[in-house]
Design a protein around this motif. Structure first.
Motif, mmCIF file in Angstrom:
data_model
loop_
_atom_site.group_PDB
_atom_site.id
_atom_site.type_symbol
_atom_site.label_atom_id
_atom_site.label_comp_id
_atom_site.label_asym_id
_atom_site.label_seq_id
_atom_site.Cartn_x
_atom_site.Cartn_y
_atom_site.Cartn_z
ATOM 1 N N ASN A 101 0.810 -1.224 0.000
ATOM 2 C CA ASN A 101 0.000 0.000 0.000
ATOM 3 C C ASN A 101 0.841 1.271 0.000
ATOM 4 O O ASN A 101 0.500 2.247 0.660
ATOM 5 C CB ASN A 101 -0.956 0.023 1.198
ATOM 6 C CG ASN A 101 -1.918 -1.135 1.192
ATOM 7 O OD1 ASN A 101 -1.965 -1.893 0.230
ATOM 8 N ND2 ASN A 101 -2.677 -1.289 2.257
ATOM 9 N N LEU A 102 1.924 1.256 -0.768
ATOM 10 C CA LEU A 102 2.696 2.498 -0.910
ATOM 11 C C LEU A 102 1.895 3.468 -1.760
ATOM 12 O O LEU A 102 1.045 3.061 -2.544
ATOM 13 C CB LEU A 102 4.039 2.208 -1.578
ATOM 14 C CG LEU A 102 4.975 1.284 -0.802
ATOM 15 C CD1 LEU A 102 6.283 1.107 -1.566
ATOM 16 C CD2 LEU A 102 5.249 1.823 0.597
ATOM 17 N N PHE A 103 2.183 4.763 -1.608
ATOM 18 C CA PHE A 103 1.484 5.761 -2.412
ATOM 19 C C PHE A 103 2.177 5.868 -3.767
ATOM 20 O O PHE A 103 3.322 6.332 -3.848
ATOM 21 C CB PHE A 103 1.480 7.110 -1.687
ATOM 22 C CG PHE A 103 0.873 7.035 -0.307
ATOM 23 C CD1 PHE A 103 -0.336 6.373 -0.094
ATOM 24 C CD2 PHE A 103 1.511 7.604 0.781
ATOM 25 C CE1 PHE A 103 -0.895 6.298 1.174
ATOM 26 C CE2 PHE A 103 0.954 7.534 2.055
ATOM 27 C CZ PHE A 103 -0.251 6.876 2.248
ATOM 28 N N PRO A 104 1.511 5.453 -4.838
ATOM 29 C CA PRO A 104 2.204 5.343 -6.126
ATOM 30 C C PRO A 104 2.568 6.697 -6.726
ATOM 31 O O PRO A 104 3.433 6.771 -7.589
ATOM 32 C CB PRO A 104 1.183 4.629 -7.021
ATOM 33 C CG PRO A 104 -0.130 4.916 -6.403
ATOM 34 C CD PRO A 104 0.106 5.044 -4.928
ATOM 35 N N HIS A 105 1.904 7.754 -6.272
ATOM 36 C CA HIS A 105 2.147 9.064 -6.868
ATOM 37 C C HIS A 105 3.217 9.861 -6.127
ATOM 38 O O HIS A 105 3.441 11.024 -6.432
ATOM 39 C CB HIS A 105 0.848 9.865 -6.911
ATOM 40 C CG HIS A 105 0.204 10.033 -5.559
ATOM 41 N ND1 HIS A 105 -0.211 8.963 -4.796
ATOM 42 C CD2 HIS A 105 -0.081 11.137 -4.843
ATOM 43 C CE1 HIS A 105 -0.731 9.420 -3.672
ATOM 44 N NE2 HIS A 105 -0.658 10.727 -3.683
ATOM 45 N N MET A 106 3.863 9.225 -5.151
ATOM 46 C CA MET A 106 4.917 9.922 -4.411
ATOM 47 C C MET A 106 6.215 9.132 -4.540
ATOM 48 O O MET A 106 6.192 7.903 -4.620
ATOM 49 C CB MET A 106 4.556 10.010 -2.924
ATOM 50 C CG MET A 106 3.291 10.762 -2.623
ATOM 51 S SD MET A 106 3.018 10.761 -0.831
ATOM 52 C CE MET A 106 1.380 11.485 -0.775
ATOM 53 N N ARG A 110 9.294 10.716 -0.432
ATOM 54 C CA ARG A 110 8.065 11.417 -0.100
ATOM 55 C C ARG A 110 7.093 10.503 0.645
ATOM 56 O O ARG A 110 6.387 10.938 1.564
ATOM 57 C CB ARG A 110 7.454 11.908 -1.404
ATOM 58 C CG ARG A 110 6.311 12.849 -1.284
ATOM 59 C CD ARG A 110 6.763 14.222 -0.847
ATOM 60 N NE ARG A 110 5.566 15.010 -0.610
ATOM 61 C CZ ARG A 110 4.911 15.678 -1.557
ATOM 62 N NH1 ARG A 110 5.389 15.697 -2.783
ATOM 63 N NH2 ARG A 110 3.822 16.337 -1.282
ATOM 64 N N GLU A 114 6.052 12.231 4.125
ATOM 65 C CA GLU A 114 4.744 12.900 4.085
ATOM 66 C C GLU A 114 4.024 12.897 5.439
ATOM 67 O O GLU A 114 3.590 13.944 5.911
ATOM 68 C CB GLU A 114 3.871 12.231 3.003
ATOM 69 C CG GLU A 114 2.555 12.921 2.732
ATOM 70 C CD GLU A 114 2.670 14.185 1.872
ATOM 71 O OE1 GLU A 114 3.806 14.536 1.473
ATOM 72 O OE2 GLU A 114 1.636 14.815 1.627
ATOM 73 N N ALA A 115 3.924 11.711 6.051
ATOM 74 C CA ALA A 115 3.171 11.652 7.312
ATOM 75 C C ALA A 115 3.867 12.403 8.456
ATOM 76 O O ALA A 115 3.211 13.179 9.160
ATOM 77 C CB ALA A 115 2.880 10.207 7.687
ATOM 78 N N TYR A 147 10.127 5.912 -7.879
ATOM 79 C CA TYR A 147 8.702 5.760 -7.574
ATOM 80 C C TYR A 147 8.440 4.297 -7.230
ATOM 81 O O TYR A 147 9.114 3.398 -7.741
ATOM 82 C CB TYR A 147 7.852 6.194 -8.766
ATOM 83 C CG TYR A 147 7.718 7.690 -8.846
ATOM 84 C CD1 TYR A 147 6.684 8.336 -8.195
ATOM 85 C CD2 TYR A 147 8.648 8.452 -9.547
ATOM 86 C CE1 TYR A 147 6.560 9.713 -8.253
ATOM 87 C CE2 TYR A 147 8.537 9.831 -9.606
ATOM 88 C CZ TYR A 147 7.490 10.458 -8.958
ATOM 89 O OH TYR A 147 7.365 11.822 -9.000
ATOM 90 N N ASP A 150 8.564 1.392 -9.663
ATOM 91 C CA ASP A 150 9.828 0.955 -10.254
ATOM 92 C C ASP A 150 10.619 0.041 -9.325
ATOM 93 O O ASP A 150 11.758 -0.296 -9.616
ATOM 94 C CB ASP A 150 10.683 2.175 -10.625
ATOM 95 C CG ASP A 150 9.972 3.042 -11.654
ATOM 96 O OD1 ASP A 150 9.169 2.476 -12.424
ATOM 97 O OD2 ASP A 150 10.197 4.257 -11.673
ATOM 98 N N ARG A 163 8.442 3.517 6.061
ATOM 99 C CA ARG A 163 7.356 4.493 6.156
ATOM 100 C C ARG A 163 6.654 4.387 7.509
ATOM 101 O O ARG A 163 6.346 5.404 8.144
ATOM 102 C CB ARG A 163 6.371 4.253 5.019
ATOM 103 C CG ARG A 163 5.257 5.263 4.970
ATOM 104 C CD ARG A 163 4.351 5.034 3.782
ATOM 105 N NE ARG A 163 3.543 3.828 3.934
ATOM 106 C CZ ARG A 163 2.535 3.504 3.130
ATOM 107 N NH1 ARG A 163 2.241 4.284 2.103
ATOM 108 N NH2 ARG A 163 1.847 2.403 3.318
#
Ligand SMILES: Nc1ncnc2c1ncn2[C@@H]1O[C@H](COP(=O)(O)OP(=O)(O)OP(=O)(O)O)[C@@H](O)[C@H]1O
Ligand SMILES: [Mg+2]
Lengths: 258, 220, 225
Positions: A101-106, A110, A114-115, A147, A150, A163
């Motif tokens: 569940n990583l954030f694909p757009h960061m 990041r 982020e948190a 990202y 990748d 994270r």
């Protein structure tokens, strides 16, 4: 002895008509590492998800770090927790997911910064320093600007661990963190956890199907079936001399496989 | 009438058409986001208002909505000019379909993204705007593109409340000259080109967003 | 502010007229649907043609019809057909336009429905030496139809909602009737609102009907014989 950091008292949990926990009691001491093993559908994930506040409960109480998780005091009574209370309680907890569940757009960095920045108000500089430290810890210092899409599965999961750690939770929940990985990638992720517990003390609750890992890392192993703990104890005892028939059958099935 | 003359008259109409699209599209987008989000997340009375708006505008047709706004609202003491009526009617109509695009795109973001953002203790609005929405926006682009083309097509209806758009110009030329084949042929090609240009733009945007900077989302 | 209150007497006066025009609306929708389904099938099958030229030209024809306004297509047929000596009534023109326009949309539904049939089914038909017509009739269509019902139904409802555009070529359907009533009485509130509500009711009923058809449709397909 100090009070347990996690305590379930008579917890009830249903999904519609399906009862998962009918009267569940469970304790975890501070800095204890507890592995949960058991057949599919026995409620292992549900247990962790309730702690992470991803699922509510239908009865009973849960205490985390001395405070009620799903209830809060109000005018001398306990009432269902509001979002502010849950927000406060989540500060104790961190979770690593089976499917990352990583954030694909960061970027990787990041994902980690982020948190701490948005939730805890850590400055960007401090957050990035921490991210670099954590990425070094999980062996991905060179992937900070990549990202998630990748990365390999093992790399993704190591980012997932970094994270969660960035929020400095006192309790870490790991739900089958290697189940979605190709076999050859499992150890690179487990090594991260091994190193982690060597360096710092953590309260850790992990659901796993890697029996050898549960055996080497845990202080206690709980065998779960149909929403109840059938047997629990030191890993050596559970794995070498289980008392219950159901535990024996379950472990035999595993040994048979590998 | 010479072919060149016909084309130049029609071009004037095309400019009006483009103007209407340029005004109605932002309105539709705003409606889509506001009511799409209200429908998903707002408490009871607001949610019901959103559902009424959505069902009403999707259940009746654009032309009736246009006539209602243009001919009936004056009875309530609200007189608006044809252009405003056109923009409002088309914006609300396309917007009502857009709410479903917004809703669908948000629901298509994997549940794990929401769960991870809860586990990291983001607030509800951070979850939406920093985690879910950047990914949902990418999902929205192709269906919004189709809606934009539907909007371009729907602008032809404004000719029926006397706005001098492309269709109106075509019809009045057809009524005065006899070159109906040429006139409507050119008009159809005009609309087709507008749609293709829009499509090209959308494809580009989609490609840029999924391959370029964001990889699976807008980064902010 | 004369029309601020709803005039019930007027409503009851105009309702029968609007309902009688509803027959024209429904007739146009029904005929338009039949024509659209036929056109959709023709387009879909031509898109599977062996000739590349046919496939590409049909692709662009469908794309062209889909991305240009129905209203302009209606005008085109209404004004241009007589040039070729074909003069049709407003209803026939409308049905033709609706059928063509929605046939283009339906062809995509049919195409993906047919593409959704597993390769093994074609191969098995081949192995059994079925002719291409038998293959479509006995093997492909019976399986493909059920998944195509919801999308087809939605397009037919969409077509129904676009029938008011036929008022532009003077077809006396609901909206045209409402407009005439409105201009004769200088009151648009009741007629237009009634028409809007009738459309709403009809589309809700139709959506429910389609849902029922899909639900009742045999899951394992059926025999076309
Ligand atoms: N959201 C839900 N809605 C309905 N039922 C659910 C839901 N989540 C879990 N369940 C059911 O609850 C039971 C326990 O699920 P849980 O995921 O906790 O099992 P598990 O022990 O983690 O199994 P596995 O080893 O397969 O991950 C299962 O029977 C599952 O089908
Ligand atoms: Mg599980």
């Amino acid at each position: 002895m100090s009070a347990p950091i996690i305590e379930f008292k008579n917890v009830k949990k249903c999904f519609g008509d399906t009862v998962i926990f009918s009267d569940f009691n469970f304790k975890v001491e501070e800095n204890e590492i507890v592995s949960i093993i058991g057949p599919s559908g026995s409620g292992k994930s549900t247990l962790l998800r309730i702690l992470m506040t991803l699922e509510g409960i239908d009865g009973g109480y849960i205490n985390v770090a001395g405070e009620s998780l799903w209830h809060m005091p109000w005018q001398g009574q306990y009432v269902p927790a509001n979002s502010k209370h849950l927000h406060k309680m989540r500060n104790h907890l961190g979770m690593v997911f089976q499917h990352f569940n990583l954030f694909p757009h960061m970027t990787v960095k990041r994902n980690i910064t982020e948190a701490p920045m948005r939730v805890k108000g850590v400055s960007r500089q401090d957050a990035e320093e921490l991210a670099e430290k954590l990425l070094a810890l999980v062996g991905l210092a060179d992937k900070a600007d990549s990202y998630p899409n990748d990365l390999s599965g093992g790399q993704k999961q190591r980012v997932g661990i970094a994270r969660a750690l960035a929020m400095k939770p006192s309790i870490l929940l790991l739900d089958e963190i290697t189940s979605a990985l190709d076999p050859e990638l499992v150890d690179e992720v487990l090594d991260v956890i091994r190193n982690l517990v060597k360096e710092e003390s953590f309260t850790m609750l992990l659901v796993t199907h890697e029996m050898y890992f549960a055996r080497e890392i845990s202080d206690r192993v709980c065998f779960f079936d149909k929403g109840a703990i059938v047997e629990e104890g030191e890993p050596e005892i559970i794995f070498t001399a289980p008392k219950e028939e159901r535990t024996k059958a379950f472990l035999n099935a595993y040994i048979g496989q590998s | 009438m010479e072919f060149g003359e016909i084309v130049s008259v029609l071009l004037q109409g095309a400019i009006v058409t483009i103007k209407i699209v340029a005004m109605a599209l932002p309105l539709a987008t705003i409606m889509a986001f506001v009511f799409g989000l209200v429908r998903l997340y707002a408490p009871a009375p607001f949610k019901q208002v959103a559902i009424v708006y959505i069902e009403f505008f999707r259940g009746t047709s654009a032309l009736i909505q246009l006539y209602w706004i243009y001919f009936v609202l004056p009875f309530f003491g609200i007189t608006i000019d044809a252009m405003t009526a056109a923009v409002v009617a088309l914006g609300l109509n396309i917007g009502s379909y857009g709410t479903e695009v917004v809703r669908g795109a948000i629901q298509a973001v994997p549940k794990g993204q929401y769960e991870a953002s809860v586990a990291l203790n983001f607030t509800a609005s951070q979850r939406l705007w920093r985690v879910i929405m950047p990914q949902a926006l990418v999902n929205m682009i192709p269906p919004f593109g189709n809606l934009a083309i539907e909007l371009v097509k729907a602008t032809s209806l404004v000719s029926l409340i006397t706005i001098g758009d492309l269709t109106f110009k075509a019809k009045s030329l057809a009524d005065t000259t006899l070159q109906v084949g040429e006139i409507f042929g050119v008009v159809l090609v005009f609309y087709f080109v507008m749609a293709q240009v829009l499509m090209l733009f959308i494809k580009r945007l989609e490609k840029y967003l999924s391959k370029g900077l964001g990889r699976g989302g807008f980064s902010s | 502010m004369n029309g601020f209150d709803w005039d019930w007497a007027f409503t009851w006066d105009v309702l029968p007229m609007i309902l009688s025009a509803a027959k024209v609306t429904l007739l146009a929708t029904l005929l338009g649907s039949i024509f659209a389904i036929i056109m959709g099938l023709v387009f879909a099958l031509l898109r599977r043609s062996k000739s590349r030229l046919t496939r590409t030209s049909v692709y662009w024809i469908v794309e062209f019809i889909r991305s240009t306004p129905l209203l302009v297509q209606i005008f085109f047929l209404y004004y241009v057909m007589p040039e070729f000596g074909i003069s049709m009534s407003p209803l026939a023109t409308g049905v033709f336009a609706l059928g063509l326009h929605y046939g283009a949309y339906l062809s995509e539904v049919f195409r993906s429905g047919i593409d959704g049939i597993e390769k093994g089914q074609w191969e098995a038909s081949r192995a059994l030496n079925l002719s291409i017509i038998d293959t479509y009739r006995d093997i492909v269509l019976p399986q493909a139809i059920r998944p195509m019902i919801p999308a087809t139904g939605n397009y037919i409802i969409a077509m129904f909602k676009e029938t008011p555009q036929l008022s532009a070529i003077t077809l006396l359907e609901m909206l045209q009737m409402a407009k005439i009533i409105g201009s004769e009485n200088f009151r648009y509130l009741e007629p237009f609102t009634l028409v809007g509500l009738l459309y709403l009711v009809f589309s809700i009923v139709a959506a429910y009907g389609i849902y029922q058809i899909e639900k009742r449709f045999p899951k394992e397909g059926f025999s076309l014989k």
